[in-house]
Design a protein around this motif. Sequence first.
Motif, PDB file in Angstrom:
ATOM      1  N   PRO A  95      46.280  53.648  39.750  1.00  0.00           N
ATOM      2  CA  PRO A  95      46.924  52.346  39.547  1.00  0.00           C
ATOM      3  C   PRO A  95      46.123  51.454  38.588  1.00  0.00           C
ATOM      4  N   VAL A  96      44.989  51.929  38.120  1.00  0.00           N
ATOM      5  CA  VAL A  96      44.121  51.116  37.247  1.00  0.00           C
ATOM      6  C   VAL A  96      43.733  51.953  36.033  1.00  0.00           C
ATOM      7  N   ARG A 333       9.112  50.125  23.548  1.00  0.00           N
ATOM      8  CA  ARG A 333       9.474  49.344  24.717  1.00  0.00           C
ATOM      9  C   ARG A 333      10.979  49.085  24.741  1.00  0.00           C
ATOM     10  N   LEU A 337      13.769  50.065  27.532  1.00  0.00           N
ATOM     11  CA  LEU A 337      14.688  49.081  28.096  1.00  0.00           C
ATOM     12  C   LEU A 337      16.138  49.491  27.879  1.00  0.00           C
ATOM     13  N   PHE A 351      31.194  51.909  39.566  1.00  0.00           N
ATOM     14  CA  PHE A 351      31.777  50.910  40.464  1.00  0.00           C
ATOM     15  C   PHE A 351      33.209  50.611  40.070  1.00  0.00           C
ATOM     16  N   ARG A 353      35.278  52.308  38.606  1.00  0.00           N
ATOM     17  CA  ARG A 353      36.217  53.397  38.845  1.00  0.00           C
ATOM     18  C   ARG A 353      36.474  53.606  40.337  1.00  0.00           C
ATOM     19  N   THR A 354      35.590  53.065  41.169  1.00  0.00           N
ATOM     20  CA  THR A 354      35.653  53.386  42.584  1.00  0.00           C
ATOM     21  C   THR A 354      36.244  52.257  43.432  1.00  0.00           C
ATOM     22  N   TYR A 355      35.825  51.025  43.150  1.00  0.00           N
ATOM     23  CA  TYR A 355      36.230  49.926  44.020  1.00  0.00           C
ATOM     24  C   TYR A 355      37.243  49.024  43.347  1.00  0.00           C
ATOM     25  N   VAL A 356      38.212  48.576  44.127  1.00  0.00           N
ATOM     26  CA  VAL A 356      39.293  47.759  43.585  1.00  0.00           C
ATOM     27  C   VAL A 356      38.756  46.465  42.973  1.00  0.00           C
ATOM     28  N   TRP A 357      37.802  45.819  43.636  1.00  0.00           N
ATOM     29  CA  TRP A 357      37.327  44.517  43.139  1.00  0.00           C
ATOM     30  C   TRP A 357      36.694  44.632  41.768  1.00  0.00           C
TER      31      TRP A 357
ATOM     32  N   MET B   1       9.476  40.509  29.531  1.00  0.00           N
ATOM     33  CA  MET B   1      10.306  41.697  29.470  1.00  0.00           C
ATOM     34  C   MET B   1      10.353  42.417  30.812  1.00  0.00           C
ATOM     35  N   ARG B   5      13.498  43.519  33.435  1.00  0.00           N
ATOM     36  CA  ARG B   5      13.781  44.822  34.024  1.00  0.00           C
ATOM     37  C   ARG B   5      14.011  44.680  35.530  1.00  0.00           C
ATOM     38  N   LEU B  15      24.776  44.681  43.287  1.00  0.00           N
ATOM     39  CA  LEU B  15      26.117  45.202  43.020  1.00  0.00           C
ATOM     40  C   LEU B  15      26.444  46.327  43.989  1.00  0.00           C
ATOM     41  N   ALA B  16      25.462  47.218  44.186  1.00  0.00           N
ATOM     42  CA  ALA B  16      25.682  48.362  45.067  1.00  0.00           C
ATOM     43  C   ALA B  16      26.028  47.879  46.467  1.00  0.00           C
ATOM     44  N   GLY B  19      29.410  46.181  46.454  1.00  0.00           N
ATOM     45  CA  GLY B  19      30.484  47.123  46.173  1.00  0.00           C
ATOM     46  C   GLY B  19      30.849  47.980  47.360  1.00  0.00           C
ATOM     47  N   CYS B  20      29.868  48.396  48.125  1.00  0.00           N
ATOM     48  CA  CYS B  20      30.147  49.362  49.177  1.00  0.00           C
ATOM     49  C   CYS B  20      31.100  48.807  50.208  1.00  0.00           C
ATOM     50  N   GLU B  23      37.268  47.641  48.886  1.00  0.00           N
ATOM     51  CA  GLU B  23      38.322  48.618  49.036  1.00  0.00           C
ATOM     52  C   GLU B  23      38.257  49.619  47.889  1.00  0.00           C
ATOM     53  N   LYS B  24      38.582  50.870  48.170  1.00  0.00           N
ATOM     54  CA  LYS B  24      38.474  51.880  47.116  1.00  0.00           C
ATOM     55  C   LYS B  24      39.779  52.011  46.349  1.00  0.00           C
ATOM     56  N   VAL B  25      39.628  52.326  45.041  1.00  0.00           N
ATOM     57  CA  VAL B  25      40.800  52.515  44.192  1.00  0.00           C
ATOM     58  C   VAL B  25      41.624  53.695  44.696  1.00  0.00           C
ATOM     59  N   GLY B  26      42.940  53.498  44.789  1.00  0.00           N
ATOM     60  CA  GLY B  26      43.812  54.608  45.166  1.00  0.00           C
ATOM     61  C   GLY B  26      43.983  54.746  46.658  1.00  0.00           C
ATOM     62  N   GLN B  30      50.853  54.769  47.081  1.00  0.00           N
ATOM     63  CA  GLN B  30      51.644  54.539  45.875  1.00  0.00           C
ATOM     64  C   GLN B  30      53.099  54.886  46.171  1.00  0.00           C
ATOM     65  N   LYS B  71      60.054  48.470  29.194  1.00  0.00           N
ATOM     66  CA  LYS B  71      60.676  47.357  28.462  1.00  0.00           C
ATOM     67  C   LYS B  71      60.077  47.255  27.073  1.00  0.00           C
ATOM     68  N   LYS B 293      59.340  29.104  36.270  1.00  0.00           N
ATOM     69  CA  LYS B 293      58.167  29.904  35.888  1.00  0.00           C
ATOM     70  C   LYS B 293      57.905  31.098  36.801  1.00  0.00           C
TER      71      LYS B 293
END
Lengths: 650, 317
Positions: A95-96, A333, A337, A351, A353-357, B1, B5, B15-16, B19-20, B23-26, B30, B71, B293
């Motif tokens: 769907p994405v 360096r 980086l 991410f 590809r995996t999570y909807v958000w 620098m 890093r 993010l990890a 993210g966990c 909700e997962k895609v799919g 459908q 369309k 609208k």
Amino acid sequence: MAAITSDVEVEVRRPRRAVVVGVLIVVWVAAYFVLRGIDTLVLGGQETTAPHRWLTDHRDDIGQGNVFFDAIRVAVDHFVVLLQNLVAQPAYDRPVPVIGWLGVVAISAYCAWAFGNWKVAVLTAAGLGFVGLQGLWQESMDTLALTIGAVLLSLVVAIPLGIWAGLSDRAFKVATLVLDLMQTLPTFVYLAPLTLFFAIGPAAATIATLIYAAPPAVRLTAHAIRSVPPESVEASRSLGSTRGQTLVKVLLPMSRSTVVVGINQTIMAALSMVTVAALIDAPGLGQTVLKALQTLDVGVAFNAGLAIVVLAIVLDRVTTAAGDRPWRTASLRRKVLLGAGGLGVLVAVWFSRTYVWAAEFPSDVTVGSRIAVIATDVTNWVQDVFGGFTYGVRDVVTVALLNPLEALLTGSPWWLVSTVVVALAAVLGGWRGAAPAAVCLVLLVATGVWHDSMVTLASTLLATVVVVVVGLTLGVWAGRNHRVDTWIRPVLDAGQTMPPFVYLVPFLALFGTSRFTAIAAAVVFAVPVTTKIVADGIRAVPVATVEAANSVGSSSWQVISKVQLPVARRAITLAVNQGLIYVLSMVVVGGLVGAGALGYDVAAGFAQSELYGKGLAAGLAIVLLGVMLDRVTQAAARRTQDFPTRGDKR
Amino acid sequence: MKRLRYAGVLTAVALALAGCGGEKVGSQEQPAGGKECGSFNLTVSPWVGYEANAAVVAYVATKDLGCKVVKKNLKEEIAWQGFATGEVDVNLENWGHEDLKKKYIETDKVAVAAGSTGVKGVIGWYVPPWMAEKYPDITDWKNLNKYAGLFKTSESGGKGQLLDGDPSYVTNDEALVKNLNLNYKVVQSGSETALIQAFRDAEKNKKPLLAYFYEPQWFFNEIKLVKVNLPAYKAGCDADPAKVACDYPPYDLDKIVSKKFADSGSPAYDLVKNFQWTNEDQNAVARMIAVDKLTPDQAAEKWVKDNQSKVDTWLGK
């Protein structure tokens, strides 16, 4: 000494030419009162000439079911659809798209950082984030996919052509002619024939964009190769390099930064085609703008237009930074980086590809509707406050300037107008001006739309005068004052990339449907380029020259008029020339707000099959007007530049 | 620098963690794509009334028949070219265009007519309501010369201005002005946008305006324009374009589909063929799109809910 002799020279020469021009115009006006109404070659709205009908009848002979064009269409279609699947459209039973918004932002920012610097990386992330917050993520990605597709294909064609034109003088001459044609031909004119060859849809839209966007890349590549110092080439040759080695090892690396400027210009041109290509079903932001126009929804159109501007600014700054970055100089360096960043990007892509958000841009926070409401309110306020006043301005300008000029051009016999124009071109630019003018005028008569061409010429001349006055004022101001320049530049960027369709509705409200409305729209579109070139020219005036003038107690006005403007003359000529071309390229859009004439003919040829031939002829007439005015102004500029040099030598 | 890093690593970890939880895609079900219907290309011409047709047909085809509707936003005459190339399968609102019908249906045999949409089209000259109120006799063309002075603008060269619209519109106006001896000049506004903006301004600021317009149109929900009566239309009175001196004919808007689509046996073809509604139906949906609208899909859903019986007849239920 040199300066004094040249001043004398200018004083002796200039009045004489001005007098000749003045006499010519007086004679013309006198002849107009005697001869008006004779041989004006008027052609009614639905009327056509034999060549027009011939073109209309033969439109289907080429194109339909041609294997060659079909193959190109299928290939381009697959390429663009692939890009769309990657970032914009749901693909492969998901769907994405393949890469969700987080992945796209991460990849873009990473590329910006790797090719440019961290500042443009932040700008890229912020710009894309803003577009998402506007609620236009998918549309923007469709636009981006189409733009990238068209730009990549352009470069595949343009860079080799540019190199060829850079190496061969004959190729350079031919290329210049063809590129002039490609850039002045109104985009509407070739949209209809293109749909014959390539059907309707992303493929045709991409090819239309390609035609419009490729010329700057060819020109700048050729220019870059030609600017490489001959000593470098000779040195390489004397060391025994073959032609190929010289090209790869010397010419290309040395011209890289200019080539990047060409790529940058190509991207800008491609983005500005987005709304026009939407007329043949190009996906993306252009659709949103056109849809909003049907219901006169200025706010929604502005919101989508703003997204185009944001994309343009991001792409512009990234390519500019990429052009400035020295090649193959990454330190260890930085390499480490970059590697770490690359891993981060991979995580982000996973991410997305995996999570909807991370795949679909969150729709709960949208600023788009707020922007739309504010834009609508501002427009309404401006209309209510200035409405009556602007109508007054329109009527005064129309009656006092536009109508007399148009009457003189359209009412005089065609042979009288032609004679006067050729004579003027000869006085101002010598045979270099007169010969092209004569050829263009003959061809203009042959197009069968002489009368409409003269109506358009009147509006174009008036608009160009306004553009030059405004552009010079703003340009000098910005060139002398750095702070003004910083403030004015984003506004100029917006003026160049905001689709003209967006400000049509407010302008219609302010000025009604009239030729003046079209002039106003053309001015908004053309002033930025003129201003930018003038400002660059003024800034390039040596500081020492200006200080010398200041030290003898010249006022600011004297410095501007006696030093900065004369020294920046070359830039100013270019600015006038470009202003003119930009005004002409708005003629068709002007036809949509009441300017009639050539713009209307072109739009009608696009929309009505029986007027197809006439539309093509009108498009050609616009090109002819462009070539004529361009050649005359360039020849005139060359002659004015000749005098001081000759004086210097004496 | 180094700090940069660490920031990168921290962001990745954050993010990890964030993210966990997502909700997962799919993971959502459908809807099963209807295999028997397949997909068809529907042109969407640039006016809201057409969009209303397209919205409703696309909604019903997708929801009830499981078709995939693509369309294509195209100008009216450009869309006709698509019948030959396979880019367009269905045109839901055709305004006359006898020349195109002849070319694509009779000569090239790539398209077929699929019957009326039930919508009646009207073309004519209109004035804003305030004018009809103030000058009641203005709706008769015989009085137009009396009022010509009112309609003067900077573009009309001393005569009254008759404003025309988009270059793709069917128009006899230049011939009409000439053959009815009207002291008017046809001025091309060049777009529907310009036309509507002119009427909006005319009604709001009580400015005089005489312009080409047509029904059905969503704009009538905003301002009820008043039609000026031209000499009545009789069959054949517009046969010679140069000698026209009568009003525009009433249009029965119809549907055109590609030959391939008609022969495909797709249930979507039957739907398109049976699709018929009224000016009021179309205006209701157009209003939801243009004024309220709603997205075309939302508008269609709302209308279909209230008019299920009509939809059932289209589906042959």
